[in-house]
Design a protein around this motif. Structure first.
Motif, PDB file in Angstrom:
ATOM      1  N   ARG A 102     -51.371  48.714   5.482  1.00  0.00           N
ATOM      2  CA  ARG A 102     -51.751  49.341   6.751  1.00  0.00           C
ATOM      3  C   ARG A 102     -53.068  50.113   6.620  1.00  0.00           C
TER       4      ARG A 102
ATOM      5  N   PHE B 120     -56.478  49.522   8.473  1.00  0.00           N
ATOM      6  CA  PHE B 120     -57.119  50.617   9.214  1.00  0.00           C
ATOM      7  C   PHE B 120     -58.606  50.708   8.859  1.00  0.00           C
TER       8      PHE B 120
ATOM      9  N   TRP C 217     -53.490  55.357  15.854  1.00  0.00           N
ATOM     10  CA  TRP C 217     -54.764  54.867  15.322  1.00  0.00           C
ATOM     11  C   TRP C 217     -55.902  55.126  16.308  1.00  0.00           C
TER      12      TRP C 217
ATOM     13  N   TYR D 124     -57.064  58.545  15.691  1.00  0.00           N
ATOM     14  CA  TYR D 124     -57.862  58.616  14.456  1.00  0.00           C
ATOM     15  C   TYR D 124     -59.256  58.022  14.685  1.00  0.00           C
ATOM     16  N   TYR D 125     -59.288  56.823  15.259  1.00  0.00           N
ATOM     17  CA  TYR D 125     -60.581  56.167  15.490  1.00  0.00           C
ATOM     18  C   TYR D 125     -61.439  56.999  16.440  1.00  0.00           C
TER      19      TYR D 125
END
Lengths: 316, 521
Positions: free
Chosen positions: A5, A9, B491, B494-495
């Motif tokens: 993962r 990412f 995510w 985070y991004y």
């Protein structure tokens, strides 16, 4: 699973950065004046149509104040571009060349030599290399502020930017007298500079591009010690070198009129004298094609018109 | 090389992590010390000798004190007294040497110049030529840590560490050497010496905290730095509301920068499995100046409380006063005097700790005065609230408290940032000259070095930080909560954060690299 993962990412993040960089390079930098200031010449390279630049001039502010690209075009039809930034360092010059070679196949690279005498060494130099490398591969780091231009209503039209050359007409005389007094002493280049210079030369060799060194007239930045070093280096490397500081009388440089900041840089009047000489030198030593009248170069004539109009306002 | 630089984030830290990961467990401490000394050397070169000297001294004093403690336990009553005295002398020796080095390096010029001014006033022949001194990295931080360690051993709160490796690591650990937090031995020793293997989970949590710190520093603080520099560098050109804007900008800049740097520090520690103490706890949600300082630069406050406030509070003279006061002047005045005696050195030291300037001493005294006023008026405040049936938890009351606190803090920061006390006073007075709030809306703010889009980024950035701080205040465990969100949403957050730093960061063309402010203290 967690490891996979994480890898996904990171890979996705790289993909996103690559994607944004692609959009910046291929969409936004193609538009007018999206980037101003120090990065303008580098960003401007992206706007040039592929394989249209025959002469690429590299260096720092000494280069974009000494060679008039528009004069070269008007008189000889030479398509030139100045890949320079103020205070440009050798590693920036290296990445400027790499950037140019992505879309262009110049027939000659001219390197203005002041960039070779910056005290580039130590941790800062390596930090800069790392940052330049990252910005070269992911332009989002370099042009991240482009969002401001996108949101700004006053993007404006073309200003005094002529294929990297800037028209500057201010006059601030130099009255320090002869600055090229003969000596045998040499001003050393740092190992870091030599290393990157060699890489620049190697890239040119790999791409069959001849390289020419030249030193723009500048009492503030040049002296005989630098001349000695450059003569020795170019002789050993088999690179032609023109030190215009040794021929200011021949060029007709008048230090009361031709410098914009007390001998640091040339103004438009000085640049015209240098370009006049270099035109002749290029004609005698290199076979650069005349592109005037060609369909691909139509916008050069438009720009040249603007340049002429600008000169008329200065009564040059 | 600071924590927000590319060299640290993309070369130094990854290299340290890789070497730590591949080193055998027993060598990991040495790897951390090696990288810590390298970090120190990259910033201060040969001044590393000062850190090594402090380490050797602290280690030796600790062992000496511990030896005497053991001897004391087995000694007869008469001998015990002698050993007690000896222990005190050993501790004093350690403190005097460490403070002596700190004072001679950091305050020598200040003391000398002021002494020469006093001498001149009294027509005494004495002149002082300032000496150019470069301070070793983090001397104000590691000196306090070293003294704290020695005092804790003296107080028998902890046992001295006989391992030089551990003392060296405690004092030099690179994530905290530059800006703190000022760790007590009991805070960090456990995780610092554990030398735990790297865990993916820790790396993720640490990275997130670092990016959050970068957001605060590069997106918000470094933008505000332009406004602050513009006004404070040319203070004579500004007056009225612009001075208030600059002081507010500096207050926010300092908070975003210092707390952001601490986020990066703590995040880096987490990556190595080391738990460093928090240095901020939503300071602007405090009720008063005293509460603000319990939430702002917490570890400095705790250090002063532990090693100055308590010892003074329980000193013989204060105890005597307490007994006398209760009998003769009443409880209220006894408390006031006791508080004043114990708080005065705390706030004097707080001011001086920041540097050799009268404006910093004024800053310390400013808070001392305000906190003393608070203690003096506390019974009246309580009485008023009771009489008027005001619930201090009501929103309007809290809002009033917030405004009062902001006025106090912003005024304090104005003096703190001004280049001298004289300039601070001049700037403060100029607030009341031609005070026109309309300037805020007529485009004048856009002459302070940043454009309206920059102001927009600052505003949105501050709102995001405020939202996160609000949630923290309500004890919401954000990181844990985030982990329970669905992957695409998590995510995206985070991004979003990473891209916000990259795209909206005040770096590159048009901005200057801003050094960490607290690294200069």
């Amino acid at each position: 699973m967690k490891k996979i993962r994480t890898i996904i990412f990171v890979a996705l993040l790289i993909g996103i950065l690559f994607g944004i960089s692609g959009v910046i390079n291929h969409v936004y930098l193609k538009k007018s004046n999206m980037v101003t200031g120090r990065e303008e010449n580098l960003a401007g390279l992206q706007k040039e149509e592929d394989n249209t630049i025959d002469l690429l001039v590299l260096g720092d502010s000494e280069s974009y104040t000494s060679i008039s690209t528009m004069m070269l075009w008007k008189e000889d039809g030479i398509s030139s571009y100045i890949g320079a930034q103020s205070g440009q360092q050798i590693q920036e010059t290296y990445y400027m060349l790499k950037q140019a070679l992505q879309t262009q196949k110049p027939k000659l690279v001219m390197l203005e030599t002041h960039v070779l005498f910056r005290d580039n060494a130590g941790m800062d130099a390596y930090r800069s290399v790392m940052e330049e490398n990252a910005m070269y591969h992911f332009s989002v780091f370099r042009y991240h502020n482009i969002w401001k231009r996108l949101l700004s209503s006053n993007i404006g039209d073309d200003r005094q930017f002529f294929k990297g050359f800037r028209v500057r007409d201010s006059v601030a005389p130099y009255d320090g007298g002869d600055y090229m007094q003969e000596t045998t002493v040499k001003k050393q280049m740092t190992g870091f500079v030599k290393n990157y210079l060699q890489q620049i030369i190697d890239i040119c060799k790999e791409n069959d591009i001849p390289i020419l060194f030249y030193s723009a007239p500048s009492p503030v930045n040049y002296n005989y010690q630098k001349h000695n070093t450059l003569i020795e280096y170019t002789e050993n490397a088999g690179i032609p070198y023109v030190d215009l500081n040794m021929m200011t009388s021949e060029l007709g440089i008048d230090w009361t009129k031709d410098t914009l900041d007390h001998g640091d840089h040339l103004n438009i009047y000085g640049a015209q004298k240098v370009t006049k000489y270099m035109r002749k030198y290029l004609e005698e030593n290199y076979n650069l094609p005349d592109h005037r009248g060609q369909q691909k170069y139509k916008d050069w004539d438009v720009l040249e018109d603007q340049y002429e109009k600008r000169l008329l306002t200065l009564k040059v | 090389m600071a924590y927000h630089t590319t060299l640290f984030l993309f070369v130094f830290l990854p290299l340290a992590l890789i070497c730590y990961h591949f080193a055998p467990q027993k060598w990991r401490g040495y790897v951390l010390i090696g990288f810590s000394y390298l970090f120190f050397w990259m910033n201060s070169k040969e001044l590393l000798a000062y850190l090594i000297g402090t380490t050797l001294l602290t280690h030796h004093i600790g062992i000496w004190l511990d030896g005497l403690t053991i001897k004391e336990a087995n000694a007869e009553a008469e001998e015990k007294k002698q050993i007690k005295k000896q222990r005190k002398r050993v501790l004093l020796l350690g403190i005097v040497i460490l403070l002596g080095v700190l004072i001679s390096m950091k305050y020598q010029n200040f003391i000398g110049l002021n002494a020469s001014r006093v001498a001149e006033h009294f027509s005494i022949r004495y002149s002082f030529d300032p000496v150019a001194i470069v301070l070793p990295l983090g001397i104000s931080f590691y000196t306090l840590q070293a003294i704290g360690y020695m005092v804790d051993v003296y107080w028998k709160k902890i046992e001295a560490d006989y391992s030089l490796e551990k003392t060296a690591l405690f004092l030099s650990f690179f994530p905290q050497i530059m800006e703190g937090p000022i760790c007590r031995y009991s805070d960090t020793a456990d995780t610092l010496y554990k030398k735990s293997p790297l865990k993916l989970e820790n790396l993720q949590h640490g990275s997130l905290r670092i990016v959050w710190g970068l957001f605060k520093k590069i997106v918000i603080a470094d933008r505000l730095a332009v406004v602050v520099k513009t006004v404070f560098d040319s203070y004579a050109d500004y007056h009225g509301i612009i001075i208030v804007v600059a002081a507010l900008a500096y207050t926010i800049q300092l908070y975003m920068e210092f707390s952001g740097a601490i986020d990066m520090v703590i995040g880096t520690g987490v990556m190595f499995g080391v738990k460093l103490p928090e240095n901020f706890r939503q300071p602007f949600f405090a009720e008063n100046a005293s509460g603000f300082w319990r939430r702002w630069h917490i570890t400095l406050g705790v250090w002063f409380k532990e090693y100055i406030f308590y010892p003074v509070s329980v000193s013989k003279i204060v105890k005597k006063w307490n007994r006398y006061g209760r009998k003769n002047v009443g409880k209220y005045w006894t408390k006031i005097v006791t508080s004043a005696v114990a708080l005065f050195p705390v706030w004097l030291c707080n001011g001086i700790w920041h540097g050799p300037r009268w404006s910093y001493i004024f800053y310390g005294m400013y808070y001392f005065t305000l906190i003393m006023i608070g203690i003096l008026l506390e019974p009246i405040r309580k009485k008023v609230l009771q009489t008027l049936h005001i619930n201090p938890k009501q929103l309007w009351y809290r809002a009033l408290q917030f405004v009062k606190l902001m006025v106090i803090v912003i005024t304090g920061e104005l003096f703190f940032r001004a280049d001298s006390l004289r300039i601070g006073v001049r700037m403060f007075r100029s607030i009341f000259q031609d005070f026109q709030p309309s300037i805020l809306f007529d485009g004048n703010l856009l002459n302070l070095g940043i454009d309206n889009l920059d102001f927009m980024v600052i505003l949105v950035g501050c709102m995001i930080v405020l939202l996160v701080d609000l949630m923290k205040e309500k004890k919401v465990a954000l990181t844990e909560k985030l982990e329970h969100w669905r992957l695409p949403i998590r995510w995206s957050v985070y991004y979003g954060l990473i891209l916000a730093v990259i795209i909206f960061g005040a770096y590159g063309e048009g901005y200057q690299v801003i050094d960490l402010i607290y690294a200069g203290f």
